[in-house]
Write a protein that holds these residues in place. Sequence first.
Motif, PDB file in Angstrom:
ATOM      1  N   ASP A 109      28.653  58.355  50.365  1.00 20.91           N
ATOM      2  CA  ASP A 109      28.699  59.522  49.872  1.00 20.91           C
ATOM      3  C   ASP A 109      27.932  60.467  50.533  1.00 20.91           C
ATOM      4  O   ASP A 109      28.319  61.837  50.786  1.00 20.91           O
ATOM      5  CB  ASP A 109      28.539  59.633  48.307  1.00 20.91           C
ATOM      6  CG  ASP A 109      29.393  58.989  47.530  1.00 20.91           C
ATOM      7  OD1 ASP A 109      30.616  58.315  48.062  1.00 20.91           O
ATOM      8  OD2 ASP A 109      29.214  58.588  46.281  1.00 20.91           O
ATOM      9  N   LEU A 110      26.929  60.133  51.172  1.00 21.91           N
ATOM     10  CA  LEU A 110      26.116  60.974  52.085  1.00 21.91           C
ATOM     11  C   LEU A 110      25.470  60.325  53.037  1.00 21.91           C
ATOM     12  O   LEU A 110      24.731  59.087  52.831  1.00 21.91           O
ATOM     13  CB  LEU A 110      24.747  61.295  51.032  1.00 21.91           C
ATOM     14  CG  LEU A 110      23.814  62.550  51.511  1.00 21.91           C
ATOM     15  CD1 LEU A 110      25.015  63.830  51.693  1.00 21.91           C
ATOM     16  CD2 LEU A 110      22.617  62.967  50.572  1.00 21.91           C
ATOM     17  N   VAL A 111      25.828  60.665  54.365  1.00 27.71           N
ATOM     18  CA  VAL A 111      25.413  59.890  55.341  1.00 27.71           C
ATOM     19  C   VAL A 111      24.092  60.705  56.096  1.00 27.71           C
ATOM     20  O   VAL A 111      24.033  61.591  56.469  1.00 27.71           O
ATOM     21  CB  VAL A 111      26.677  59.961  56.379  1.00 27.71           C
ATOM     22  CG1 VAL A 111      26.076  59.138  57.832  1.00 27.71           C
ATOM     23  CG2 VAL A 111      27.797  59.123  55.625  1.00 27.71           C
ATOM     24  N   LEU A 112      23.137  59.892  56.079  1.00 26.37           N
ATOM     25  CA  LEU A 112      21.817  60.132  56.842  1.00 26.37           C
ATOM     26  C   LEU A 112      21.764  59.925  58.252  1.00 26.37           C
ATOM     27  O   LEU A 112      22.245  58.726  58.683  1.00 26.37           O
ATOM     28  CB  LEU A 112      20.475  59.485  56.311  1.00 26.37           C
ATOM     29  CG  LEU A 112      20.232  60.194  54.809  1.00 26.37           C
ATOM     30  CD1 LEU A 112      21.186  60.047  53.757  1.00 26.37           C
ATOM     31  CD2 LEU A 112      18.757  59.465  54.617  1.00 26.37           C
ATOM     32  N   ALA A 113      21.477  60.474  59.160  1.00 27.61           N
ATOM     33  CA  ALA A 113      21.265  60.322  60.694  1.00 27.61           C
ATOM     34  C   ALA A 113      20.175  61.042  61.398  1.00 27.61           C
ATOM     35  O   ALA A 113      19.615  61.925  60.808  1.00 27.61           O
ATOM     36  CB  ALA A 113      22.729  60.833  61.476  1.00 27.61           C
ATOM     37  N   VAL A 168      16.921  64.968  61.440  1.00 28.01           N
ATOM     38  CA  VAL A 168      17.267  64.634  60.657  1.00 28.01           C
ATOM     39  C   VAL A 168      18.747  65.059  59.871  1.00 28.01           C
ATOM     40  O   VAL A 168      18.286  66.491  59.435  1.00 28.01           O
ATOM     41  CB  VAL A 168      16.463  64.011  59.526  1.00 28.01           C
ATOM     42  CG1 VAL A 168      17.175  63.388  58.282  1.00 28.01           C
ATOM     43  CG2 VAL A 168      15.526  63.178  60.111  1.00 28.01           C
ATOM     44  N   THR A 169      19.712  64.837  59.764  1.00 29.32           N
ATOM     45  CA  THR A 169      20.843  65.392  59.165  1.00 29.32           C
ATOM     46  C   THR A 169      21.291  64.651  57.974  1.00 29.32           C
ATOM     47  O   THR A 169      21.427  63.583  57.883  1.00 29.32           O
ATOM     48  CB  THR A 169      22.048  65.658  60.203  1.00 29.32           C
ATOM     49  OG1 THR A 169      22.515  64.555  60.673  1.00 29.32           O
ATOM     50  CG2 THR A 169      21.482  66.908  61.182  1.00 29.32           C
ATOM     51  N   LEU A 170      21.924  65.337  56.841  1.00 29.26           N
ATOM     52  CA  LEU A 170      22.838  64.828  55.798  1.00 29.26           C
ATOM     53  C   LEU A 170      24.239  65.284  56.181  1.00 29.26           C
ATOM     54  O   LEU A 170      24.439  66.636  55.933  1.00 29.26           O
ATOM     55  CB  LEU A 170      22.158  65.232  54.602  1.00 29.26           C
ATOM     56  CG  LEU A 170      20.425  65.126  54.267  1.00 29.26           C
ATOM     57  CD1 LEU A 170      20.272  65.590  52.798  1.00 29.26           C
ATOM     58  CD2 LEU A 170      20.199  63.522  54.473  1.00 29.26           C
ATOM     59  N   GLN A 227      24.915  72.436  57.430  1.00 32.00           N
ATOM     60  CA  GLN A 227      24.577  71.036  56.757  1.00 32.00           C
ATOM     61  C   GLN A 227      23.154  71.042  56.487  1.00 32.00           C
ATOM     62  O   GLN A 227      22.335  71.747  57.083  1.00 32.00           O
ATOM     63  CB  GLN A 227      25.007  69.940  57.658  1.00 32.00           C
ATOM     64  CG  GLN A 227      24.153  69.574  58.838  1.00 32.00           C
ATOM     65  CD  GLN A 227      24.826  68.340  59.724  1.00 32.00           C
ATOM     66  OE1 GLN A 227      24.783  68.375  60.945  1.00 32.00           O
ATOM     67  NE2 GLN A 227      25.286  67.391  58.714  1.00 32.00           N
ATOM     68  N   ALA A 228      22.766  70.108  55.572  1.00 31.89           N
ATOM     69  CA  ALA A 228      21.387  69.915  55.327  1.00 31.89           C
ATOM     70  C   ALA A 228      20.641  69.045  56.232  1.00 31.89           C
ATOM     71  O   ALA A 228      21.088  68.245  56.745  1.00 31.89           O
ATOM     72  CB  ALA A 228      21.304  69.215  53.916  1.00 31.89           C
ATOM     73  N   GLY A 229      19.258  69.340  56.344  1.00 24.93           N
ATOM     74  CA  GLY A 229      18.551  68.241  57.311  1.00 24.93           C
ATOM     75  C   GLY A 229      17.143  69.152  57.843  1.00 24.93           C
ATOM     76  O   GLY A 229      16.740  70.302  57.078  1.00 24.93           O
TER      77      GLY A 229
END
Length: 336
Positions: free
Chosen positions: A116-120, A130-132, A197-199
């Motif tokens: 549901d939420l991909v971290l990279a 870092v992005t969500l 996006q969040a990060g």
Amino acid sequence: MALPTPAPPRAATPIAFVKAVLLAYERYRQDPGPALQAAQITPALLTDPLACITAAQMETLCNAAMRALDDEALGWFSRKLPWGSYGMLCRASLGAPNLGVAIKRWCRHHRLLTDDLVLALRIEGDEAVVTLTEQQTFGALREFCLVTILRYLHGYACWAIDSRIPLRGVTFPFPEPAHGQVYPLIFPGPTVFNAPQAGFRFDARYLGLALRRDESALQAMLERALPLTVLQYRHDRLLQQSVRALLRTRSGELRNAEALAMALGVSTRSLHRQLQLEGVSLQALRDEVRREVALDLLHRTDWPVKQIAHTVGFLNEKSFSRAFKTWTGHAPSEMR
């Protein structure tokens, strides 16, 4: 003689985060009463949109909710993350050779828990980013979910390398909330709202630092892991490198501790204290850099010794020669 009364804990956690936890109880049709009572959160607080609670109260509430609901995600995702899920992420990342590998493992294993939420993690120039990426609509839980996931990862990273990691920027894909003033307390860096996006991003050199924790330290941390979402580390393992870099490039203008501390964005007292924790003094670093630069100039140029002395920060050739002999056992002219 009476001892001074300690200052009461600061209440800064917005009541909006409490209400997000209550939405999880609503989703699973359970009574939040025992958790609210344990955290000493009264009905009056819940009706005040500007109310705040302490970090300890929030920790108590979340701990009780995660156990009662058996969901460490507190209702964010399409499936529960059973109690111990984030502890598993910590353990899976602990054996990494450095922080960069640890974060990549965290991001990869998080997707095994939910997509549901991909971290990279990626590298952009001298920055780690870092992005969500949101794969579903989180609705009223969106802010609390994104804030908490970023704090989990940032808190774990700081804990793993035993260092403060200043953030060069934090982004969120929603407007600034009414409690926006709390964000500087949660994230050590500038925050931008209404972003794509969040990060967050930080100095990529931290990625090369080795982890300093073992299994016993992990066990102790997991007993009270939730403080990682609120605690800030003061000790910065990259401080020595930053000091050296400034002394190499700006030694002429940064001739005292006050000027150097200002350039680093810390207090003079904090600068000395953090270096002491790393087992080095500012004078030792200054001498080390002066020695390196002086040796380089002596070997690479035909500058007069007086000019080299001034370049590395000495007022005259005599004091430079005396210090140089202490460092190397030779006079500057002998090194040539």
